[in-house]
Design a protein around this motif. Structure first.
Motif, PDB file in Angstrom:
ATOM      1  N   THR A   7      37.380 -15.190   3.604  1.00  0.00           N
ATOM      2  CA  THR A   7      38.259 -14.105   3.987  1.00  0.00           C
ATOM      3  C   THR A   7      37.479 -12.805   3.984  1.00  0.00           C
ATOM      4  O   THR A   7      36.376 -12.725   3.425  1.00  0.00           O
ATOM      5  N   LEU A 104      42.006 -10.007   6.914  1.00  0.00           N
ATOM      6  CA  LEU A 104      43.200  -9.180   6.782  1.00  0.00           C
ATOM      7  C   LEU A 104      42.821  -7.743   7.104  1.00  0.00           C
ATOM      8  O   LEU A 104      41.891  -7.194   6.505  1.00  0.00           O
ATOM      9  N   THR A 113      46.633 -10.234  10.687  1.00  0.00           N
ATOM     10  CA  THR A 113      45.718 -11.309  10.324  1.00  0.00           C
ATOM     11  C   THR A 113      45.611 -12.284  11.497  1.00  0.00           C
ATOM     12  O   THR A 113      46.419 -12.243  12.422  1.00  0.00           O
TER      13      THR A 113
END
Length: 117
Positions: A7, A104, A113
């Motif tokens: 991420t 994000l 996202t």
């Protein structure tokens, strides 16, 4: 190359990576309680220092990545009124040999996202 889950969090309100944001990864199965599988914090580049999952820990299923946006903005913008608190992103991994990247883009009042590369 074995699969991995990564991420990256970008603070669009300040135009920089969201350093120091806490996050949790949960595995969700129908009829069973959610299972916490990873806890991390983003580094100066807005990324955890290591993949959230990789290799044998990558399994098919439904996961939820929870970003602690409210506490992040309380720290970086004291006194601001953040609309968001926790941002959950629920997704399915059906090909554990692949790279799943869940970025994000976040501000105090909204987020976006997608499945990145």
């Amino acid at each position: 190359m074995s699969g991995r889950l990564t991420t990256h969090v970008l603070d669009t309100a300040h135009g920089r990576p969201a350093a120091g944001m806490r996050l949790q990864l949960w595995r969700r199965e129908a009829g069973a309680p959610a299972l916490l599988v990873a806890v991390a914090e983003t580094n100066a580049d807005g990324r955890p220092d290591a993949p959230l999952l990789s290799g044998a820990s990558m399994t098919r299923g439904t996961y939820e990545l929870v970003f602690f946006v409210g506490s992040y903005y309380a720290r970086v913008s004291p006194g601001s009124k953040a609309f968001l608190d926790e941002v959950p992103v629920r997704f399915t991994m059906d090909a554990p040999e692949e790279h799943y990247h869940v970025p994000l883009l976040v501000a105090p009042g909204g987020y976006s996202t997608y499945r990145g590369s």
